[in-house]
Write a protein that holds these residues in place. Structure first.
Motif, mmCIF file in Angstrom:
data_model
loop_
_atom_site.group_PDB
_atom_site.id
_atom_site.type_symbol
_atom_site.label_atom_id
_atom_site.label_comp_id
_atom_site.label_asym_id
_atom_site.label_seq_id
_atom_site.Cartn_x
_atom_site.Cartn_y
_atom_site.Cartn_z
ATOM 1 N N ASP A 92 1.931 -3.299 -3.578
ATOM 2 C CA ASP A 92 0.519 -3.218 -3.972
ATOM 3 C C ASP A 92 -0.147 -1.913 -3.544
ATOM 4 O OD1 ASP A 92 0.828 -4.830 -1.308
ATOM 5 O OD2 ASP A 92 -1.149 -3.886 -1.219
ATOM 6 N N ALA A 93 0.633 -0.960 -3.062
ATOM 7 C CA ALA A 93 0.045 0.300 -2.584
ATOM 8 C C ALA A 93 -0.444 1.147 -3.744
ATOM 9 C CB ALA A 93 1.093 1.076 -1.790
ATOM 10 N N ASP A 94 -1.376 2.045 -3.444
ATOM 11 C CA ASP A 94 -1.742 3.114 -4.383
ATOM 12 C C ASP A 94 -0.636 4.152 -4.278
ATOM 13 O OD1 ASP A 94 -4.701 4.964 -5.235
ATOM 14 O OD2 ASP A 94 -2.630 5.684 -5.237
ATOM 15 N N LEU A 95 0.165 4.284 -5.318
ATOM 16 C CA LEU A 95 1.389 5.074 -5.247
ATOM 17 C C LEU A 95 1.117 6.547 -4.977
ATOM 18 C CD1 LEU A 95 4.431 4.891 -5.433
ATOM 19 C CD2 LEU A 95 4.240 5.113 -7.921
ATOM 20 N N ASP A 96 0.145 7.112 -5.684
ATOM 21 C CA ASP A 96 -0.157 8.530 -5.488
ATOM 22 C C ASP A 96 -0.663 8.795 -4.068
ATOM 23 O OD1 ASP A 96 -1.419 8.814 -8.876
ATOM 24 O OD2 ASP A 96 0.610 9.182 -8.056
ATOM 25 N N TYR B 275 1.174 1.414 3.606
ATOM 26 C CA TYR B 275 0.253 1.492 2.477
ATOM 27 C C TYR B 275 0.213 0.145 1.762
ATOM 28 C CZ TYR B 275 -0.799 6.448 2.732
ATOM 29 O OH TYR B 275 -1.274 7.675 3.139
ATOM 30 N N SER B 276 -0.979 -0.406 1.682
ATOM 31 C CA SER B 276 -1.219 -1.673 0.988
ATOM 32 C C SER B 276 -2.700 -1.786 0.710
ATOM 33 C CB SER B 276 -0.789 -2.857 1.866
ATOM 34 O OG SER B 276 -1.270 -4.079 1.297
ATOM 35 N N ARG B 277 -3.032 -2.479 -0.368
ATOM 36 C CA ARG B 277 -4.461 -2.708 -0.651
ATOM 37 C C ARG B 277 -4.795 -4.196 -0.567
ATOM 38 N NH1 ARG B 277 -4.910 0.631 -6.103
ATOM 39 N NH2 ARG B 277 -2.955 -0.497 -6.395
ATOM 40 N N ASP B 278 -3.896 -4.942 0.025
ATOM 41 C CA ASP B 278 -4.126 -6.385 0.204
ATOM 42 C C ASP B 278 -4.688 -6.599 1.608
ATOM 43 O OD1 ASP B 278 -2.283 -9.379 -0.489
ATOM 44 O OD2 ASP B 278 -3.614 -8.991 1.231
ATOM 45 N N VAL B 279 -5.923 -7.082 1.691
ATOM 46 C CA VAL B 279 -6.593 -7.135 3.005
ATOM 47 C C VAL B 279 -5.883 -8.096 3.952
ATOM 48 C CG1 VAL B 279 -8.258 -8.942 2.345
ATOM 49 C CG2 VAL B 279 -8.832 -7.304 4.145
ATOM 50 N N VAL C 244 0.232 -7.225 8.874
ATOM 51 C CA VAL C 244 1.216 -6.197 9.230
ATOM 52 C C VAL C 244 0.735 -5.368 10.431
ATOM 53 C CG1 VAL C 244 2.451 -4.148 8.409
ATOM 54 C CG2 VAL C 244 2.139 -6.113 6.898
ATOM 55 N N SER C 245 -0.574 -5.021 10.451
ATOM 56 C CA SER C 245 -1.112 -4.248 11.591
ATOM 57 C C SER C 245 -0.878 -4.982 12.903
ATOM 58 C CB SER C 245 -2.612 -4.022 11.405
ATOM 59 O OG SER C 245 -2.859 -3.255 10.252
ATOM 60 N N GLU C 246 -1.084 -6.293 12.885
ATOM 61 C CA GLU C 246 -0.941 -7.072 14.124
ATOM 62 C C GLU C 246 0.519 -7.277 14.498
ATOM 63 O OE1 GLU C 246 -5.132 -9.442 13.260
ATOM 64 O OE2 GLU C 246 -3.216 -10.505 13.079
ATOM 65 N N ALA C 247 1.427 -7.202 13.534
ATOM 66 C CA ALA C 247 2.851 -7.465 13.798
ATOM 67 C C ALA C 247 3.621 -6.208 14.220
ATOM 68 C CB ALA C 247 3.508 -8.069 12.564
ATOM 69 N N VAL D 40 -1.420 2.614 14.412
ATOM 70 C CA VAL D 40 -1.053 2.197 13.063
ATOM 71 C C VAL D 40 -1.967 2.892 12.068
ATOM 72 C CG1 VAL D 40 -0.695 0.271 11.477
ATOM 73 C CG2 VAL D 40 -0.388 -0.082 13.937
ATOM 74 N N GLY D 41 -1.382 3.655 11.162
ATOM 75 C CA GLY D 41 -2.137 4.284 10.081
ATOM 76 C C GLY D 41 -2.035 3.416 8.839
ATOM 77 N N ILE D 42 -3.169 2.997 8.310
ATOM 78 C CA ILE D 42 -3.170 2.154 7.104
ATOM 79 C C ILE D 42 -3.736 2.978 5.955
ATOM 80 C CG2 ILE D 42 -4.084 0.045 6.031
ATOM 81 C CD1 ILE D 42 -4.297 -0.003 9.679
ATOM 82 N N ASN D 43 -2.936 3.245 4.953
ATOM 83 C CA ASN D 43 -3.309 4.097 3.812
ATOM 84 C C ASN D 43 -3.693 5.511 4.238
ATOM 85 O OD1 ASN D 43 -2.847 1.865 2.159
ATOM 86 N ND2 ASN D 43 -4.966 1.149 2.377
ATOM 87 N N VAL D 44 -3.142 5.964 5.367
ATOM 88 C CA VAL D 44 -3.300 7.355 5.808
ATOM 89 C C VAL D 44 -1.955 7.841 6.358
ATOM 90 C CG1 VAL D 44 -5.747 7.100 6.415
ATOM 91 C CG2 VAL D 44 -3.992 6.727 8.166
ATOM 92 N N GLY D 45 -1.740 9.159 6.327
ATOM 93 C CA GLY D 45 -0.517 9.720 6.876
ATOM 94 C C GLY D 45 -0.749 10.534 8.133
#
Ligand code: NAD
Ligand SMILES: O=C[C@H](O)CS(=O)(=O)O
Length: 496
Positions: free
Chosen positions: A276-280, A430-434, A440-443, A449-454
């Motif tokens: 479900d990530a934004d691929l670009d 990378y995911s857009r599912d809240v 995943v962040s908690e696990a 943890v970077g979420i949708n960032v590099g």
């Protein structure tokens, strides 16, 4: 003096080029010298004082002498001096960037970016110096009053790596000075010039002699200097940034004096891309996370896990992005991939690539050192697909421009693979599912943890790892904690 073909001959302020150690406000030549080279060309840049155990003892003594006056300055007085140091670092950003690119190799824009990043820790802790507050506590007896003080821990030692020649120093020195502690720094032998230039600017800012000392030493003398810093009972805190292997050694050496330790060690960052990530966005983040500093950062993604549904699309887009990378001398316009720091670094990347291919990985981009370019210490930005858990690149920190891509099916598969390491510094997904973002962040067993960032580091966040990636946090308001001791006061006879 640098020969005039050297990139250092173009400094606007040549007096920033220091090549001796700094003890008690004096530049110290020591007994011998060691050479510093430009990793892009292999050319000698300068020779630097090769100090040793006796110099380290002298620096510790100088710091101890300087401590009473430094600790009794008011927080505001220390804050003003740190702010002046920040202003000078930024005023000399171009020269400091040039020195950094010359000795470390990162492209000049990236080096100037590190100067701003490193300086931001000085700016941040200039402010935090005024917020080292104590506490008053509810008394358990009306005849008593209870207080908590936070006092400077004492003389601190800092041993730092070559990959961020300024920021890894200021991330330690700034909170130490802010808290009222003097520091003895042992910078990496591969990149001492940036450290010495920053120390010169600290002197110009008015930071008193003995408060900031720099012991330059080659690899062999660094071991001897480290033993002195670890064994000294005057040194109450050791802050180390570098490999986990050396971190273990220093930790053991500090045990007899029960020092407080801050350890920023190795990493093995996973980069997970869900269906479900934004691929670009994921491709952009993957490139930034992997190839910053030619892959030579502790938070660079080391393993790329891509879910089945978008695996082929990600592999194609990411490979296309990596092919746009431009390798060359960091002083050349448009170059975004500089050299690796030394031949051993090249050999490790090649070993990881060859091992992966031997075990079934498919090379999509790169795969070889650019032996004909400059010093021969350049490696093609490399991407392989079909990586598997039995490969060296899954277990070891590559610390170079090599991206192995692993395929996964379920969310739990990705979490299990990401956590299957003794390291726990940075991680990315990378995911857009809240719901997935929180699960995943908690696990993930990582300090960051970077979420949708590099890229996730900045001066006001708690930077650090868990497991064998280190102890403590640097930056943020947490970053002062390792430089203060808590003291409880119980005051009686209030009603007499
Ligand atoms: N967690 C972080 O914030 C962070 C930041 C940068 C680098 N690193 C890690 O550092 C490693 C790469 O840097 P490096 O090659 O400079 O690491 P390194 O551990 O080889 O050296 C780091 C520093 O320690 C010194 N040193 C080495 N052996 C020593 C000893 N026995 N006694 C005293 N000092 C000693 C070196 O001279 C250098 O100044 C990578 O593993 C990277 O992940 C971690
Ligand atoms: O490699 C070490 C640095 O800590 C990376 S960062 O610039 O702080 O992200």
């Amino acid at each position: 003096m640098p020969d005039h073909a050297s990139p250092l001959s173009l400094l606007r302020d040549p007096s920033l080029l220091k090549t001796d150690g700094l003890i008690d406000g004096q530049w110290v030549t020591g007994g011998g010298r060691f050479d510093v080279h430009d990793p892009a060309t292999g050319r000698k840049l300068a020779d630097v004082a090769n100090l040793g155990p006796q110099d380290a003892e002298a620096a510790i003594a100088a710091a101890d002498r300087a401590w009473p006056a430094w600790r009794t300055k008011t927080a505001k007085e220390r804050s003003i001096l740190l702010r002046k140091w920040y202003d000078l670092l930024m005023a000399h950003q171009d020269d400091l960037g040039r020195i950094m690119t010359a000795e470390q190799g990162k492209p000049l824009p990236e080096a100037k970016g590190e100067v701003a990043y490193g300086a931001s820790f000085v700016e941040w802790f200039a402010e935090e110096a005024k917020r080292i507050n104590g506490e008053t506590l509810p008394q358990f007896d009306n005849n008593r009053r209870l207080l908590v003080l936070r006092q400077p821990i004492g003389v601190c030692a800092a041993i730092t790596p070559w990959n961020f020649p300024l920021a890894m120093i200021t991330r330690k020195v700034a909170p130490a000075l802010a808290a009222g502690c003097p520091v003895v720094i042992k910078p990496a032998e591969l990149t001492p010039l940036t450290a010495l230039a920053a120390a010169e600017l600290a002197l110009r800012a008015g930071i008193p002699p003995g408060v900031l000392n720099v012991i330059t030493a080659d690899a062999a003398q660094s071991v001897a200097v480290g033993k002195v810093l670890c064994a000294s009972d005057v040194v109450r805190h050791l802050s180390f940034t570098g490999s986990t292997e050396v971190g273990r050694i220093l930790m053991a050496q500090c045990a007899p004096t029960v020092k407080k330790l801050s350890l920023e060690l190795g990493g093995n960052a996973p980069f997970i891309v869900f269906d479900d990530a934004d691929l670009d966005s994921a491709v952009e983040g993957a490139f930034a996370s992997k190839y910053r500093n030619a892959g030579q950062t502790c938070v660079c993604s080391n393993r790329f896990y891509v879910q089945d549904g978008i695996y082929d699309a990600f592999v194609e887009k990411f490979a296309a992005k990596v092919r746009t990378a431009r390798v060359g001398n960091g002083f050349e316009d448009g170059v975004n991939q500089g050299p690796l720091i030394e031949p051993a670094a090249i050999e490790k990347v090649q070993r990881h690539v060859d091992d992966a291919v031997a075990k079934g990985a498919r090379v999509l981009v790169g795969g070889r050192r650019l032996a004909q370019l400059g010093s021969g210490q350049f490696f093609e930005p490399t991407v392989v697909a079909d990586a598997t858990a039995d490969m060296l690149c899954a277990r070891e920190e590559t610390f170079g421009p090599f991206a192995p891509i692993f395929r996964f099916q379920t969310e739990q598969d990705a979490i299990d693979a990401a956590n299957a390491t003794e390291f726990g510094l940075a991680s990315y997904f990378y995911s857009r599912d809240v719901g997935r973002i929180f699960r995943v962040s908690e696990a993930l067993e990582y300090g960051m943890v970077g979420i949708n960032v590099g890229i996730l580091a900045t001066e006001h966040v708690p930077f650090g790892g868990v497991k064998q990636s280190g102890l403590g946090r640097e930056g943020s308001h947490h970053g002062i904690d390792d430089y203060v001791e808590i003291k409880y006061l119980c005051v009686g006879d209030i009603l007499r």
